[in-house]
Scaffold this motif. Structure first.
Motif, PDB file in Angstrom:
ATOM      1  N   LEU A  46     -12.294  -9.828  16.376  1.00 16.75           N
ATOM      2  CA  LEU A  46     -12.812  -9.378  17.664  1.00 16.75           C
ATOM      3  C   LEU A  46     -11.842  -9.724  18.789  1.00 16.75           C
ATOM      4  O   LEU A  46     -11.139 -10.726  18.727  1.00 16.75           O
ATOM      5  CB  LEU A  46     -14.164 -10.047  17.952  1.00 16.75           C
ATOM      6  N   PRO A  47     -11.817  -8.896  19.849  1.00 14.86           N
ATOM      7  CA  PRO A  47     -10.999  -9.246  21.015  1.00 14.86           C
ATOM      8  C   PRO A  47     -11.671 -10.360  21.807  1.00 14.86           C
ATOM      9  O   PRO A  47     -12.906 -10.484  21.807  1.00 14.86           O
ATOM     10  CB  PRO A  47     -10.964  -7.933  21.811  1.00 14.86           C
ATOM     11  N   SER A  48     -10.883 -11.171  22.474  1.00 12.08           N
ATOM     12  CA  SER A  48     -11.440 -12.311  23.204  1.00 12.08           C
ATOM     13  C   SER A  48     -12.293 -11.893  24.390  1.00 12.08           C
ATOM     14  O   SER A  48     -13.120 -12.674  24.875  1.00 12.08           O
ATOM     15  CB  SER A  48     -10.305 -13.216  23.689  1.00 12.08           C
ATOM     16  N   SER A  49     -12.138 -10.672  24.863  1.00  9.55           N
ATOM     17  CA  SER A  49     -12.890 -10.193  26.028  1.00  9.55           C
ATOM     18  C   SER A  49     -14.245  -9.593  25.660  1.00  9.55           C
ATOM     19  O   SER A  49     -15.013  -9.224  26.545  1.00  9.55           O
ATOM     20  CB  SER A  49     -12.065  -9.137  26.773  1.00  9.55           C
ATOM     21  N   LEU A  50     -14.574  -9.516  24.363  1.00 10.05           N
ATOM     22  CA  LEU A  50     -15.830  -8.898  23.951  1.00 10.05           C
ATOM     23  C   LEU A  50     -17.018  -9.710  24.478  1.00 10.05           C
ATOM     24  O   LEU A  50     -17.031 -10.941  24.367  1.00 10.05           O
ATOM     25  CB  LEU A  50     -15.908  -8.829  22.422  1.00 10.05           C
ATOM     26  N   PRO A  51     -18.040  -9.047  25.047  1.00 12.96           N
ATOM     27  CA  PRO A  51     -19.243  -9.772  25.475  1.00 12.96           C
ATOM     28  C   PRO A  51     -19.855 -10.557  24.321  1.00 12.96           C
ATOM     29  O   PRO A  51     -19.906 -10.069  23.184  1.00 12.96           O
ATOM     30  CB  PRO A  51     -20.176  -8.647  25.951  1.00 12.96           C
ATOM     31  N   LEU A  52     -20.324 -11.745  24.597  1.00 10.75           N
ATOM     32  CA  LEU A  52     -20.819 -12.616  23.552  1.00 10.75           C
ATOM     33  C   LEU A  52     -22.036 -12.041  22.835  1.00 10.75           C
ATOM     34  O   LEU A  52     -22.210 -12.258  21.631  1.00 10.75           O
ATOM     35  CB  LEU A  52     -21.162 -13.997  24.135  1.00 10.75           C
ATOM     36  N   TRP A  53     -22.858 -11.281  23.542  1.00  7.58           N
ATOM     37  CA  TRP A  53     -24.040 -10.718  22.887  1.00  7.58           C
ATOM     38  C   TRP A  53     -23.644  -9.672  21.848  1.00  7.58           C
ATOM     39  O   TRP A  53     -24.326  -9.514  20.830  1.00  7.58           O
ATOM     40  CB  TRP A  53     -25.006 -10.133  23.918  1.00  7.58           C
ATOM     41  N   MET A  54     -22.528  -8.991  22.071  1.00 13.86           N
ATOM     42  CA  MET A  54     -22.049  -8.033  21.072  1.00 13.86           C
ATOM     43  C   MET A  54     -21.549  -8.769  19.828  1.00 13.86           C
ATOM     44  O   MET A  54     -21.765  -8.306  18.698  1.00 13.86           O
ATOM     45  CB  MET A  54     -20.929  -7.175  21.653  1.00 13.86           C
ATOM     46  N   ALA A  55     -20.884  -9.889  20.039  1.00 12.65           N
ATOM     47  CA  ALA A  55     -20.440 -10.696  18.903  1.00 12.65           C
ATOM     48  C   ALA A  55     -21.642 -11.183  18.092  1.00 12.65           C
ATOM     49  O   ALA A  55     -21.610 -11.211  16.858  1.00 12.65           O
ATOM     50  CB  ALA A  55     -19.622 -11.892  19.396  1.00 12.65           C
ATOM     51  N   ALA A  56     -22.735 -11.533  18.787  1.00 14.71           N
ATOM     52  CA  ALA A  56     -23.952 -11.972  18.102  1.00 14.71           C
ATOM     53  C   ALA A  56     -24.582 -10.827  17.318  1.00 14.71           C
ATOM     54  O   ALA A  56     -25.056 -11.012  16.185  1.00 14.71           O
ATOM     55  CB  ALA A  56     -24.942 -12.542  19.115  1.00 14.71           C
ATOM     56  N   VAL A  57     -24.587  -9.640  17.892  1.00 20.89           N
ATOM     57  CA  VAL A  57     -25.120  -8.469  17.194  1.00 20.89           C
ATOM     58  C   VAL A  57     -24.318  -8.196  15.922  1.00 20.89           C
ATOM     59  O   VAL A  57     -24.884  -7.939  14.851  1.00 20.89           O
ATOM     60  CB  VAL A  57     -25.098  -7.226  18.119  1.00 20.89           C
ATOM     61  N   GLY A  58     -23.001  -8.261  16.023  1.00 23.20           N
ATOM     62  CA  GLY A  58     -22.169  -8.059  14.848  1.00 23.20           C
ATOM     63  C   GLY A  58     -22.445  -9.095  13.773  1.00 23.20           C
ATOM     64  O   GLY A  58     -22.462  -8.781  12.573  1.00 23.20           O
ATOM     65  N   SER A  59     -22.676 -10.332  14.171  1.00 25.29           N
ATOM     66  CA  SER A  59     -22.975 -11.395  13.215  1.00 25.29           C
ATOM     67  C   SER A  59     -24.288 -11.130  12.484  1.00 25.29           C
ATOM     68  O   SER A  59     -24.387 -11.337  11.265  1.00 25.29           O
ATOM     69  CB  SER A  59     -23.054 -12.736  13.950  1.00 25.29           C
ATOM     70  N   ILE A  60     -25.283 -10.670  13.209  1.00 18.97           N
ATOM     71  CA  ILE A  60     -26.579 -10.356  12.597  1.00 18.97           C
ATOM     72  C   ILE A  60     -26.446  -9.193  11.618  1.00 18.97           C
ATOM     73  O   ILE A  60     -27.026  -9.206  10.528  1.00 18.97           O
ATOM     74  CB  ILE A  60     -27.622 -10.044  13.687  1.00 18.97           C
ATOM     75  N   VAL A  61     -25.667  -8.182  11.998  1.00 20.08           N
ATOM     76  CA  VAL A  61     -25.429  -7.053  11.091  1.00 20.08           C
ATOM     77  C   VAL A  61     -24.763  -7.537   9.807  1.00 20.08           C
ATOM     78  O   VAL A  61     -25.149  -7.156   8.700  1.00 20.08           O
ATOM     79  CB  VAL A  61     -24.557  -5.979  11.780  1.00 20.08           C
ATOM     80  N   ALA A  62     -23.762  -8.401   9.955  1.00 22.71           N
ATOM     81  CA  ALA A  62     -23.026  -8.901   8.786  1.00 22.71           C
ATOM     82  C   ALA A  62     -23.941  -9.649   7.825  1.00 22.71           C
ATOM     83  O   ALA A  62     -23.907  -9.422   6.612  1.00 22.71           O
ATOM     84  CB  ALA A  62     -21.881  -9.806   9.248  1.00 22.71           C
TER      85      ALA A  62
END
Length: 311
Positions: free
Chosen positions: A89-105
């Motif tokens: 992930l890019p460092s500028s990605l909103p944290l909630w999007m990173a959390a969504v990706g984690s849940i999908v994974a």
């Protein structure tokens, strides 16, 4: 009677290696890249890492609790998924999007298919592709480190692969490519850190060198034949991260040596085709995901036949 006959199913010969120890070694191998990403991109990289790891572990714990399944968070597989996803992930990605990706994974790719050992594709790769399709602009907003001042500063910038594809900017030097002083995801910048981690896994016999060697060699040869600079294609993008840490996933890669070779070459060919002829400059994640899907067929074609058995 003190001596009892104990009858148990196979396997009867067991090794000290456990899922937890394997995953722990993978986290240790990723440590240089994690440290490098924080040094290069600052505290934002650390926040992405923490968000992905915590979200993955929490998602696994809550899903298994709701479904009344045994708690598997101690095997560290969710931690590894979180770290690898963060590295994509890019460092500028909103944290909630990173959390969504984690849940999908964890939930969609891993747990809904039965948990560890049952998923058909690498959870972190699939989550990255889902995020890329769902949030294209934030996922392609790269940040380049600016070391011209004493304090860390960041500015928008293209990745080396995007520069080569569009020929609009000057490419970073090979030293900058090795050390990671250019734009990109957290885990596609410092090539030397990823190489150290990959060689550690090979030395510890956690992974076989066949897949990473064939993957990287295929990209090198094809880009050279097609008139590209193969060194930049090797050091740029997520090739090292994908070859050492994602394509070698036990569950989604072939089990035979011949199958591993086919898998690595296939990943390399698809990566080059996407990089050179598609609109998106990077193809590592898509290549590994596509090869994950056909892994069962590769295993069927390359598995050893029993002596005297039907072919």
């Amino acid at each position: 009677m003190s001596n009892k006959l104990i009858v148990t199913p196979s396997p009867h010969v067991k090794d000290s290696v456990t899922t937890q120890s394997i995953m722990g070694n993978v986290v240790l191998a990723l440590a240089p890249a994690m440290v490098a990403s924080v040094l290069i991109f600052g505290v934002r990289a650390l926040l992405i890492l923490i968000t992905c790891v915590v979200s993955c572990v929490a998602a696994e714990y809550l899903f298994e609790m709701v479904c009344k399944k045994p708690n598997t968070t101690k095997d560290l597989s969710a931690v590894v998924t979180g770290v690898i996803l963060a590295m994509n992930l890019p460092s500028s990605l909103p944290l909630w999007m990173a959390a969504v990706g984690s849940i999908v994974a964890i939930v969609v790719v891993k747990q809904l298919f039965g948990g560890i050992g049952q998923n058909f594709a690498n959870p972190a790769i699939t989550a990255r592709v889902v995020l890329l399709i769902s949030f294209t602009q934030p996922m392609t907003k790269w940040v380049s480190p600016n070391f011209g001042t004493a304090a860390f500063d960041a500015m928008g910038g293209a990745t080396p692969l995007a520069v080569m594809k569009n020929a609009g900017e000057t490419l970073p030097s090979l030293t900058e490519m090795l050390l990671g002083f250019h734009g990109g995801s957290l885990g596609e910048t410092c090539s030397i850190a990823l190489l150290i981690g990959g060689l550690y896994l090979i030395a510890k016999k956690i992974i076989s060198p066949i897949i990473p060697a064939s993957f990287i060699a295929t990209v090198f040869v094809l880009t050279a034949v097609l008139g590209q600079n193969p060194i930049y294609h090797i050091l740029g993008g997520g090739l090292f991260l994908g070859a050492f840490f994602m394509a070698t996933d036990y569950v989604t890669s072939p089990v035979t040596d011949k199958g591993k070779l086919i898998f690595g070459i296939g990943c390399g060919v698809i990566t080059v085709l996407i990089r050179l002829f598609a609109n998106y400059p990077e193809g590592v994640s898509f290549a590994i995901l596509l090869m994950n899907i056909i892994t069962p067929h590769i295993d069927n074609l390359t598995r050893n036949k029993a002596f005297g058995g039907a072919y």
